[in-house]
Scaffold this motif. Structure first.
Motif, short mmCIF file in Angstrom:
data_model
loop_
_atom_site.label_atom_id
_atom_site.label_comp_id
_atom_site.label_asym_id
_atom_site.label_seq_id
_atom_site.Cartn_x
_atom_site.Cartn_y
_atom_site.Cartn_z
N SER A 76 0.84 -1.21 0.00
CA SER A 76 0.00 0.00 0.00
C SER A 76 0.86 1.25 0.00
CB SER A 76 -0.95 -0.01 1.20
OG SER A 76 -0.22 0.04 2.41
N GLN A 77 1.98 1.23 0.73
CA GLN A 77 2.91 2.37 0.70
C GLN A 77 3.51 2.53 -0.69
OE1 GLN A 77 5.83 1.74 3.74
NE2 GLN A 77 4.45 2.33 5.40
N LEU A 78 3.80 1.44 -1.35
CA LEU A 78 4.35 1.50 -2.70
C LEU A 78 3.35 2.14 -3.66
CD1 LEU A 78 6.57 0.68 -4.76
CD2 LEU A 78 5.36 -1.49 -5.00
N ILE A 79 2.09 1.79 -3.54
CA ILE A 79 1.06 2.37 -4.41
C ILE A 79 0.96 3.87 -4.17
CG2 ILE A 79 -1.43 2.41 -4.84
CD1 ILE A 79 -1.39 -0.64 -4.32
N VAL A 80 1.00 4.28 -2.90
CA VAL A 80 0.94 5.72 -2.57
C VAL A 80 2.15 6.44 -3.14
CG1 VAL A 80 1.05 7.36 -0.66
CG2 VAL A 80 -0.49 5.41 -0.52
N LEU A 81 3.33 5.85 -2.99
CA LEU A 81 4.55 6.49 -3.50
C LEU A 81 4.57 6.54 -5.03
CD1 LEU A 81 7.22 5.06 -1.04
CD2 LEU A 81 6.29 7.37 -1.11
N GLN A 82 4.04 5.52 -5.68
CA GLN A 82 4.00 5.54 -7.14
C GLN A 82 3.05 6.63 -7.64
OE1 GLN A 82 2.98 1.48 -8.04
NE2 GLN A 82 5.12 0.88 -8.34
N SER A 83 1.93 6.82 -6.97
CA SER A 83 1.03 7.90 -7.37
C SER A 83 1.67 9.26 -7.11
CB SER A 83 -0.31 7.78 -6.64
OG SER A 83 -0.13 7.97 -5.25
N GLU A 84 2.43 9.38 -6.03
CA GLU A 84 3.15 10.62 -5.74
C GLU A 84 4.21 10.88 -6.82
OE1 GLU A 84 4.21 14.07 -3.56
OE2 GLU A 84 2.46 12.78 -3.47
N GLU A 85 4.87 9.81 -7.27
CA GLU A 85 5.87 9.96 -8.33
C GLU A 85 5.22 10.47 -9.62
OE1 GLU A 85 9.06 7.31 -10.89
OE2 GLU A 85 7.39 6.32 -9.88
N VAL A 86 4.07 9.92 -9.97
CA VAL A 86 3.36 10.36 -11.17
C VAL A 86 2.98 11.83 -11.04
CG1 VAL A 86 1.22 10.06 -12.49
CG2 VAL A 86 2.56 8.07 -11.79
N ARG A 87 2.51 12.22 -9.85
CA ARG A 87 2.13 13.61 -9.63
C ARG A 87 3.35 14.53 -9.76
NH1 ARG A 87 2.21 17.52 -5.98
NH2 ARG A 87 3.32 16.29 -4.44
N LEU A 88 4.47 14.14 -9.17
CA LEU A 88 5.68 14.97 -9.24
C LEU A 88 6.24 15.02 -10.66
CD1 LEU A 88 7.45 13.99 -5.90
CD2 LEU A 88 6.26 16.11 -6.44
N GLN A 89 6.15 13.91 -11.40
CA GLN A 89 6.63 13.91 -12.78
C GLN A 89 5.80 14.87 -13.64
OE1 GLN A 89 9.17 12.67 -14.34
NE2 GLN A 89 10.00 11.44 -12.68
N SER A 90 4.50 14.85 -13.44
CA SER A 90 3.67 15.78 -14.22
C SER A 90 3.95 17.23 -13.81
CB SER A 90 2.18 15.45 -14.03
OG SER A 90 1.80 15.66 -12.68
N LEU A 91 4.25 17.47 -12.53
CA LEU A 91 4.60 18.80 -12.07
C LEU A 91 5.92 19.26 -12.70
CD1 LEU A 91 3.90 21.15 -10.12
CD2 LEU A 91 5.28 19.97 -8.41
N ILE A 92 6.88 18.36 -12.77
CA ILE A 92 8.18 18.69 -13.39
C ILE A 92 7.99 18.99 -14.87
CG2 ILE A 92 10.39 17.68 -14.10
CD1 ILE A 92 10.51 16.29 -11.40
N GLU A 93 7.18 18.18 -15.54
CA GLU A 93 6.96 18.40 -16.97
C GLU A 93 6.25 19.72 -17.22
OE1 GLU A 93 4.91 14.98 -18.38
OE2 GLU A 93 6.66 13.68 -18.20
N SER A 94 5.32 20.07 -16.35
CA SER A 94 4.62 21.34 -16.55
C SER A 94 5.53 22.52 -16.25
CB SER A 94 3.36 21.40 -15.67
OG SER A 94 3.73 21.48 -14.30
N GLN A 95 6.38 22.39 -15.27
CA GLN A 95 7.29 23.49 -14.95
C GLN A 95 8.49 23.52 -15.87
OE1 GLN A 95 8.31 23.06 -10.85
NE2 GLN A 95 6.42 24.01 -10.13
#
Length: 159
Positions: A76-95
């Motif tokens: 469950s922690q892995l799933i949460v961290l993977q979703s956080e990674e996707v969110r941060l990757q999209s933030l990096i791409e937008s910035q």
């Protein structure tokens, strides 16, 4: 052969002599019979072995269930961290888009686009020469003497 019939075996009906009973004698046993104490000790040791095996199997099941709980927690922690990674990757791409980088470079860092007069082209086809395309803006005597000196040194391969 008077009295002997071939059809019947009359010897079976003759009186028998009693068999002699074998003489019995008492022999002392050299092997000791297992005592009751030894039988009790064997019984207790078997029960202890059985109980220890049962306790170990119960302990094994407890450890396995704890490890299963840990695995599910980590998943469950892995799933949460993977979703956080996707969110941060999209933030990096937008910035990190080209337009936002250009805007940051011009507004925050004070950088500007390169102008044509700042570009120097190098011809790599010639073996020993570097040709610079510089417009003739320098008209001073010191500049002309410097250029003459550079050409002479280039001709003599001293530069």
């Amino acid at each position: 052969m008077a009295g002997v019939s071939s059809a019947y075996d009359l010897a079976r009906f003759e009186p028998r002599q009693p068999k002699q009973r074998p003489e019995l004698r008492v022999v002392k046993n050299t092997k000791k019979l297992p005592s009751k104490k030894l039988a009790v000790f064997k019984m207790i040791s078997c029960v202890l072995v059985f109980l220890s095996v049962a306790c170990l199997s119960i302990y094994n099941q407890v450890v396995l269930s704890e490890l299963g709980d840990q695995i599910s927690t980590y998943n469950s922690q892995l799933i949460v961290l993977q979703s956080e990674e996707v969110r941060l990757q999209s933030l990096i791409e937008s910035q990190g888009s080209l337009r936002s980088l250009e805007q940051y470079a011009t507004s925050e860092l004070g950088l500007a686009k390169i102008e044509k007069y700042q570009v120097t082209y190098i011809d790599m086809q010639a073996s020993d020469q570097i040709i610079r395309d510089i417009p003739e803006e320098s008209t001073g005597i010191a500049d002309r003497l410097g250029e003459f000196k550079d050409r002479v040194l280039e001709y003599l391969n001293l530069n």
